[in-house]
Structure formats: structure tokens, C-alpha cells
Design a protein around this motif. Structure first.
Motif, short mmCIF file in Angstrom:
data_model
loop_
_atom_site.label_atom_id
_atom_site.label_comp_id
_atom_site.label_asym_id
_atom_site.label_seq_id
_atom_site.Cartn_x
_atom_site.Cartn_y
_atom_site.Cartn_z
N PRO A 42 0.82 -1.23 0.00
CA PRO A 42 0.00 0.00 0.00
C PRO A 42 0.85 1.27 0.00
CG PRO A 42 -0.80 -1.54 1.64
CD PRO A 42 0.50 -2.08 1.15
N PHE A 43 1.95 1.23 0.75
CA PHE A 43 2.83 2.40 0.81
C PHE A 43 3.44 2.68 -0.56
CE2 PHE A 43 7.46 3.22 1.09
CZ PHE A 43 7.39 4.58 1.31
N LEU A 44 3.97 1.63 -1.22
CA LEU A 44 4.60 1.82 -2.54
C LEU A 44 3.57 2.23 -3.59
CD1 LEU A 44 7.18 -1.12 -2.74
CD2 LEU A 44 7.63 1.33 -2.48
N ARG A 45 2.37 1.65 -3.50
CA ARG A 45 1.34 1.99 -4.49
C ARG A 45 0.95 3.47 -4.36
NH1 ARG A 45 -2.74 -1.57 -3.31
NH2 ARG A 45 -1.92 -3.14 -4.74
N SER A 46 0.79 3.92 -3.13
CA SER A 46 0.41 5.33 -2.93
C SER A 46 1.49 6.28 -3.45
CB SER A 46 0.14 5.61 -1.46
OG SER A 46 1.35 5.67 -0.73
N LEU A 47 2.73 5.83 -3.34
CA LEU A 47 3.84 6.69 -3.76
C LEU A 47 4.01 6.71 -5.28
CD1 LEU A 47 5.85 8.33 -2.04
CD2 LEU A 47 7.48 6.45 -2.29
N LEU A 48 3.85 5.53 -5.90
CA LEU A 48 4.19 5.41 -7.32
C LEU A 48 3.01 5.61 -8.26
CD1 LEU A 48 6.60 2.33 -7.08
CD2 LEU A 48 7.19 4.74 -7.08
N VAL A 49 1.81 5.22 -7.84
CA VAL A 49 0.68 5.31 -8.79
C VAL A 49 -0.59 5.91 -8.19
CG1 VAL A 49 1.48 3.38 -10.20
CG2 VAL A 49 -0.03 2.92 -8.27
N ALA A 50 -0.59 6.25 -6.92
CA ALA A 50 -1.84 6.74 -6.31
C ALA A 50 -1.66 8.13 -5.69
CB ALA A 50 -2.35 5.71 -5.29
N ASP A 51 -1.99 8.28 -4.40
CA ASP A 51 -2.07 9.59 -3.75
C ASP A 51 -0.88 10.52 -3.99
OD1 ASP A 51 -3.28 7.35 -2.51
OD2 ASP A 51 -3.66 8.46 -0.68
N TYR A 52 0.33 9.97 -3.77
CA TYR A 52 1.53 10.82 -3.80
C TYR A 52 2.28 10.78 -5.13
CZ TYR A 52 0.65 11.13 1.17
OH TYR A 52 0.05 11.36 2.37
N ALA A 53 1.75 10.05 -6.10
CA ALA A 53 2.40 9.98 -7.41
C ALA A 53 2.51 11.35 -8.09
CB ALA A 53 1.65 8.99 -8.31
N PRO A 54 1.47 12.25 -7.96
CA PRO A 54 1.58 13.56 -8.62
C PRO A 54 2.75 14.42 -8.13
CG PRO A 54 -0.70 13.09 -8.07
CD PRO A 54 0.13 12.02 -7.41
N ILE A 93 8.78 11.28 4.86
CA ILE A 93 8.20 11.37 6.20
C ILE A 93 6.70 11.07 6.24
CG2 ILE A 93 7.72 13.02 8.08
CD1 ILE A 93 10.45 14.34 7.26
N VAL A 94 5.92 11.66 5.34
CA VAL A 94 4.46 11.62 5.48
C VAL A 94 3.79 10.34 4.97
CG1 VAL A 94 2.32 12.80 4.83
CG2 VAL A 94 4.31 14.13 5.57
N PRO A 95 4.07 9.85 3.74
CA PRO A 95 3.35 8.65 3.28
C PRO A 95 3.43 7.45 4.21
CG PRO A 95 4.44 9.71 1.43
CD PRO A 95 4.91 10.42 2.67
N PRO A 96 4.58 7.13 4.84
CA PRO A 96 4.59 6.00 5.78
C PRO A 96 3.65 6.22 6.98
CG PRO A 96 6.81 6.52 5.10
CD PRO A 96 5.95 7.63 4.60
#
Length: 445
Positions: free
Chosen positions: A311-323, A370-373
Motif C-alpha cells: 500500500p505504501f509503494l502503491r500510494s507513492l508510485l501510482v496513487a495519492d503521492y504519485a503527482p 516522512i508523510v506517506p509512511p
């Protein structure tokens, strides 16, 4: 030769005697941001951290991002100056005062975020009077405090001969309070061989000491995250990853400061293409190393695909934080590396643009570390999204403005170029050119 020395002295004190017609306007403009940040911090101090967007789940945010970023910037200034001194790189001389000054200012501002992030002051008091040796936080405080003292000494030592030169060798008539200040700092410097020898030894000693000190500060800072079991933080390469990231952003910040003062005070004769080209190449190497660390970190985590990591990697690479992750990677690392790597854009303008991108992108990267984890908490809990609120952003903008604000103030008091050091190098160059039969001149390109 005397003409060359006079030119160095005149250029070094330009911000002191001729600050320029826009100095007051810019100083007041930056001061408004600093005052707004101070006022907002007092508001937070009276109400507590509840006025920020920080919550139990997301307990670190913009303040911790600022702390890591500003201390990282200081790291670049101090360590780069130390390494160049130890390697006796002659081209370093015109930029060392600016690099060391930036290190002092950004370090003090960065360290202050440790206090801001704690909320009310009694929290800091209890951390100090009831220290827990098993916590990286207390070692972080010890390391940062020691580093602050070392950085101040490193900045102060070259000012000793420069202050004596201002008192006795400058054609400009300084006010009485300035004379008292320079007299106090000069420590009765006469320039005799024993004093020169002692100063050279002290500078070498401090240059050696400041490198492991700076590495320890950023390593301990990394371990505040890495020794936890949280996905995205628990990593064995966080220590060197933070150190390289600090150097990368620090070198970029030095380039920005040097570029701004060079332009404002017409220092092109002393700070030429060579300094920007070499600093740019240093930034390129660090950028490529940081890109490798980023790739290695995500490859190992992504390949294994532990259930809590996905979930952490997905949010970073293709979801919430990708932009913001992909712009960081492309605009903050790949494009700067290309700008410096291509000979056509490896000039003052190209290197400065690359440095702007790196400094902005590395703040974003610290936020992403710091924030996504925290958003994807322990035991599969997903915490609310966090982007900070007006309190945190006003204090952050004030801190950003505080760096040029205090640098402008610093160089209204002290020479922007290290006079004594540049004179020594100019004399060596002159002797070498005389032996070769050339006309003495400053080699800056």
C-alpha cells in the motif's frame, strides 16, 4: 600585485559599504515573512500543536520536513568547504565565505524546527532533563548542538585575519562600533608567521572535525526513522541515503547563494565560470548517486512485496503521492543532471537553474519520506490525508525567507569574500606567473 590585493579588498566589502538601492526594500520584504512566521509561532506556542494539521496518526509533517531539509542544506555548505580546504583546491577561495555563512544560518534555522515541532516549550525541557539514551532523539539533539558549535568556529576562524585587514588595511573609514567589532574579532592579529601557522592548523583541524560531525548529524537524523518498524522508514540504507541527499541539496543551495551574491555585487571577476562548472559537476555526481540509492531502495522493497509494503509503494508510485513523486524524480534529479551533464548548458545560468530545481525537489522528497509512511500506519490502518495547514505553511515560508534575510544581514557586517585567503592564493599565483614570465592576474575564467 598590490592592485590585485586592492581589488579583492574593495570587492569583499561591497555589501558593507555599498549595499545597493534595493537592499533595504528586499530586506524589509523578507523581514515581513520572518515577522509573520514569528507571530504565527507565538500563536502556536500559546495554543499548542492542536492549531496545526498534525494528528496522532500523522505526528510528523511539514516541520520535520523543514528540519531535515534545512540541516541538510547546512551540511552541504560546511562539508563542501571543508573538503575543498583539505584538498587545497585554489578555486574554492571566493566561495568559501558564502558557503560557510549559509551553513551557519541554515543550520540554526533548521535546528529551531526541533523546538517548533515539539509544541510547547516544557516538552523540550523534559526531553533535556529526563534524557532517554535509547532514543535517537536525544542523540540527535547532542549531535546537532555539537555541529552548531563546530560550524560557528569554522565560520569564525577566517574572520580573524579579515577583521584585522578591515581595521588596518582598508581605505574605507568604518564607524566606531564596527571598529570595536572588528577589533574584538581580530584577536590582535598581526599576520606574523606564528599566528599564520596556528590559524592554518586550526582551520585544518576544524575542516577534519566537521566532516564526521556532519555525517553523524544526518545519520542520527535518519535513524530517528530507520530504527522504527514502520514500512517506508525501516531501512538499512537510510543513513547514507540521508547523507548523500543532504550533500546534494546543500551543494545546490551553495550554488544559489553564490549566484545571488555574485549577481547583486558584481563579483564576476572573482567568481567565474570555473566555480559554477566544478560545483555543478559535484552536484551531478551526488545527484546520480542519490538516484541510485532511490532506485535501490524501491527495487528491494517492491520486488519482495511484503503485504504491509505494497500500500505504501502503491500510494507513492501510482496513487495519492504519485503527482508529486514523479515531478520530484524528473524535475529534481533527471533534468538537473542533464542540465549539468550537457556541455552546452553547463554554464552559470544552466547550473543555477539546475540548483533551483534540486533545492525545491529535495524538500518534496523529504516530505515523501516522512508523510506517506504515516498515512499508511501500522496494522493496516490508513490515516487521514495530510498536507499541513496555514500555521505550518506560514512558519515554513518565514524560515525560507529567513535564510536570505540573515545572510544579507551577515554580509552587511562581514566581508563577502575571504580576503586573507584570497590574498594568499593571489600571491602564490603571482609568484608562479612571475617565474613563468606572465603578467600577474586573477585566474577565475
Amino acid at each position: 600585485m598590490q592592485l590585485m590585493i586592492d581589488e579583492i579588498r574593495e570587492a569583499a566589502i561591497r555589501p558593507i559599504v555599498k549595499p545597493g538601492k534595493w537592499w533595504g526594500v528586499l530586506f524589509a520584504f523578507l523581514g515581513l515573512f520572518v515577522l509573520a512566521a514569528l507571530g504565527t509561532y507565538i500563536y502556536q506556542l500559546t495554543r499548542g500543536l492542536g492549531v496545526t494539521a498534525l494528528k496522532d496518526g500523522v505526528f510528523y509533517g511539514i516541520y520535520m520536513t523543514d528540519l531535515v531539509t534545512f540541516i541538510g542544506i547546512s551540511y552541504g555548505g560546511a562539508v563542501v568547504s571543508a573538503i575543498l580546504r583539505l584538498t587545497n583546491a585554489a578555486w574554492r577561495a571566493p566561495i568559501t565565505r558564502l558557503a560557510e555563512g549559509m551553513a551557519v544560518v541554515s543550520l540554526i534555522i533548521g535546528a529551531s524546527f526541533a523546538i517548533v515541532d515539539m509544541g510547547k516549550l516544557p516538552h523540550l525541557w523534559w526531553v533535556l532533563v529526563t534524557p532517554n539514551p535509547q532514543s535517537p532523539v536525544i542523540w540527535d539533539i547532542v549531535a546537532i548542538s555539537t555541529y552548531v558549535v563546530a560550524t560557528l568556529i569554522f565560520f569564525f576562524l577566517p574572520l580573524i585575519p579579515d577583521s584585522a585587514i578591515l581595521l588596518n588595511g582598508s581605505a574605507h573609514k568604518f564607524s566606531s562600533w564596527r571598529k570595536k567589532l572588528y577589533s574584538m574579532i581580530s584577536l590582535k592579529w598581526k599576520g606574523i608567521p606564528s599566528q599564520r601557522k596556528t590559524l592554518a592548523r586550526m582551520m585544518t583541524l576544524m575542516a577534519i572535525l566537521i566532516i564526521p560531525l556532519a555525517i553523524s548529524v544526518h545519520s542520527v537524523l535518519a535513524w530517528v526513522f530507520a530504527v522504527t518498524s514502520r514500512e517506508g522508514w525501516h531501512s538499512s540504507i537510510f543513513g547514507p541515503y540521508f547523507v548523500v541527499g543532504a550533500l546534494f541539496s546543500g551543494v545546490a543551495a551553495v550554488i544559489l547563494v553564490v549566484s545571488a551574491f555574485r549577481k547583486a555585487y558584481h563579483l564576476e571577476k572573482f567568481i567565474g565560470q570555473k566555480q559554477f562548472r566544478y560545483m555543478g559537476l559535484l552536484m551531478l555526481v551526488l545527484g546520480a548517486t542519490y538516484l541510485y540509492f532511490t532506485f535501490a531502495e524501491f527495487l528491494t522493497e517492491g520486488y519482495v512485496q511484503y503485504v504491509n509494503t505494497v500500500p505504501f509503494l502503491r500510494s507513492l508510485l501510482v496513487a495519492d503521492y504519485a503527482p508529486i513523486f514523479w515531478p520530484f524524480l524528473i524535475l529534481g534529479i533527471i533534468i538537473p543532471v542533464l542540465l549539468v551533464g550537457i556541455p552546452k548548458t553547463r554554464n552559470v545560468k544552466g547550473v543555477t537553474v539546475a540548483a533551483v530545481l534540486v533545492v525545491a525537489a529535495m524538500w518534496v522528497k523529504r516530505f515523501l519520506i516522512i508523510v506517506p509512511p504515516l498515512r499508511h500506519g501500522l496494522f493496516g490502518i490508513t490515516n487521514p490525508s495530510y498536507t499541513g495547514n496555514w500555521v505550518e505553511w506560514v512558519i515554513t515560508l518565514g524560515a525560507v525567507a529567513a535564510i536570505p534575510f540573515f545572510l544579507m544581514l551577515m554580509f552587511r557586517l562581514f566581508p563577502v569574500l575571504p580576503i586573507y585567503e584570497m590574498q594568499e592564493i593571489a600571491e602564490e599565483q603571482s609568484q608562479h606567473q612571475s617565474r613563468a614570465g606572465d603578467v600577474p592576474s586573477l585566474k577565475t575564467e
